[in-house]
Motif scaffolding. Structure first.
Motif, PDB file in Angstrom:
ATOM      1  N   THR A 111       0.805  -1.224   0.000  1.00 34.45           N
ATOM      2  CA  THR A 111       0.000   0.000   0.000  1.00 34.45           C
ATOM      3  C   THR A 111       0.839   1.276   0.000  1.00 34.45           C
ATOM      4  O   THR A 111       0.341   2.336  -0.376  1.00 34.45           O
ATOM      5  CB  THR A 111      -0.924   0.027   1.223  1.00 34.45           C
ATOM      6  N   LYS A 112       2.100   1.165   0.399  1.00 36.33           N
ATOM      7  CA  LYS A 112       2.936   2.371   0.450  1.00 36.33           C
ATOM      8  C   LYS A 112       4.397   1.976   0.596  1.00 36.33           C
ATOM      9  O   LYS A 112       4.713   0.956   1.185  1.00 36.33           O
ATOM     10  CB  LYS A 112       2.518   3.271   1.628  1.00 36.33           C
ATOM     11  N   THR A 165       7.929   9.300  -0.302  1.00 28.52           N
ATOM     12  CA  THR A 165       6.805   8.399  -0.104  1.00 28.52           C
ATOM     13  C   THR A 165       6.185   8.066  -1.457  1.00 28.52           C
ATOM     14  O   THR A 165       5.856   8.959  -2.233  1.00 28.52           O
ATOM     15  CB  THR A 165       5.747   9.029   0.811  1.00 28.52           C
ATOM     16  N   THR A 167       3.086   6.165  -3.366  1.00 33.04           N
ATOM     17  CA  THR A 167       1.756   5.558  -3.284  1.00 33.04           C
ATOM     18  C   THR A 167       1.166   5.313  -4.675  1.00 33.04           C
ATOM     19  O   THR A 167       0.000   4.924  -4.794  1.00 33.04           O
ATOM     20  CB  THR A 167       0.795   6.461  -2.477  1.00 33.04           C
ATOM     21  N   SER A 169      -0.108   3.610  -7.679  1.00 33.79           N
ATOM     22  CA  SER A 169      -0.594   2.237  -7.804  1.00 33.79           C
ATOM     23  C   SER A 169       0.160   1.444  -8.872  1.00 33.79           C
ATOM     24  O   SER A 169       0.332   0.226  -8.735  1.00 33.79           O
ATOM     25  CB  SER A 169      -2.093   2.233  -8.113  1.00 33.79           C
ATOM     26  N   LEU A 172       3.296   0.253  -7.090  1.00 34.89           N
ATOM     27  CA  LEU A 172       2.969  -0.730  -6.057  1.00 34.89           C
ATOM     28  C   LEU A 172       2.537  -2.056  -6.676  1.00 34.89           C
ATOM     29  O   LEU A 172       2.920  -3.132  -6.196  1.00 34.89           O
ATOM     30  CB  LEU A 172       1.862  -0.178  -5.155  1.00 34.89           C
TER      31      LEU A 172
END
Length: 211
Positions: A111-112, A165, A167, A169, A172
Motif C-alpha cells: 500500500t505504500k 513516499t 503511493t 498504484s 505498487l
C-alpha cells in the motif's frame, strides 16, 4: 426466572411472546398470570462488525549502490555511491541494488513505500531534486542500466537525509507482480542536477490483506 425441582418458573418480567412458554412432562415452564411480557421476537443483526485490517511494515536496506557513467568512462564507478547529473566526468545513472529482497512482496498487497536517502559530499551544497526511478536488476548489470517508472523526487542538501513516499498504484502493483527489484536515480545530465547519495538506502514497505 428460577428452577424449582424439574420446573422452570418465570417471574416478574421477561422478553418474548407468551406463546413461547411451554408445558410438557416431566419438565414444565410455568408462567404465572402476573408475568408481564415484552412484545416482539428475538432478532439477529444482518450486518456483522467488519473484520479489522492489519497493516504490516517491512524494512529492507540496499546491498550496495553504484553509478554507471556514460559518455566519458562508459563504466561503473564501483565506489558504493548512487549519483545523478553530470559534473564533468560522465552522465551519471545511479542504482541501489537489493539482491532478491523484493521477492518477498510478490503477490502481496503493498500500500505504500517510504525511501530514506542520504546525500553525501559532491556538487553544490544546497538542496538538489533527487529523481528516483525503479529498475529490475538484483545486482549490477554489465552495461548502462535501464529504468522503469518514475517514483518522484525529493530535495536533499549535502549531509541531509530525505524521505520519498510512494503511493503510485502502478509502482505498487509492479512490485507485487515481481517486476521491480530496486531503485535508482537519474536526472538531467548537468552540473546543477548533480548529486551524490550514499549506497545505503532504506525502504519501508507497508502491506495489508488483499481486499
Amino acid at each position: 426466572y428460577g428452577l424449582v425441582g424439574s420446573e422452570m418458573c418465570i417471574r416478574d418480567r421477561c422478553g418474548g411472546n407468551k406463546s413461547n412458554t411451554h408445558v410438557s412432562s416431566p419438565g414444565q415452564i410455568i408462567a404465572p398470570s402476573s408475568v408481564t411480557y415484552e412484545g416482539g421476537n428475538q432478532t439477529t443483526d444482518d450486518n456483522p462488525a467488519p473484520t479489522p485490517t492489519t497493516t504490516k511494515t517491512v524494512t529492507i536496506k540496499s546491498n550496495s549502490g553504484d553509478t554507471y557513467r556514460s559518455s566519458v568512462y562508459n563504466n561503473w564507478k564501483k565506489d558504493n555511491t548512487a549519483r545523478q547529473g553530470d559534473y564533468g566526468y560522465g552522465d551519471c545513472n545511479g542504482c541501489w541494488f537489493f539482491g532478491s529482497q523484493f521477492n518477498q512482496f510478490k503477490g502481496k498487497n503493498v500500500t505504500k513505500i517510504e525511501l530514506t536517502i542520504k546525500r553525501i559530499s559532491g556538487g553544490v551544497h544546497s538542496a538538489v531534486s533527487v529523481v528516483v526511478k525503479t529498475h529490475n536488476y538484483t545486482s549490477r548489470p554489465s552495461g548502462k542500466p535501464s529504468y522503469g517508472s518514475s517514483c518522484g523526487s525529493v530535495k536533499i542538501a549535502v549531509g541531509d537525509t530525505g524521505k520519498l513516499t510512494i503511493t503510485n498504484s502502478t509502482i505498487l502493483n509492479a512490485l507485487s507482480d515481481g517486476t521491480i527489484k530496486g531503485f535508482g536515480i537519474q536526472s538531467a545530465y548537468n552540473s546543477s542536477s548533480y548529486a551524490v547519495c550514499s549506497g545505503s538506502i532504506t525502504c519501508l514497505l507497508y502491506t495489508s490483506p488483499s481486499p
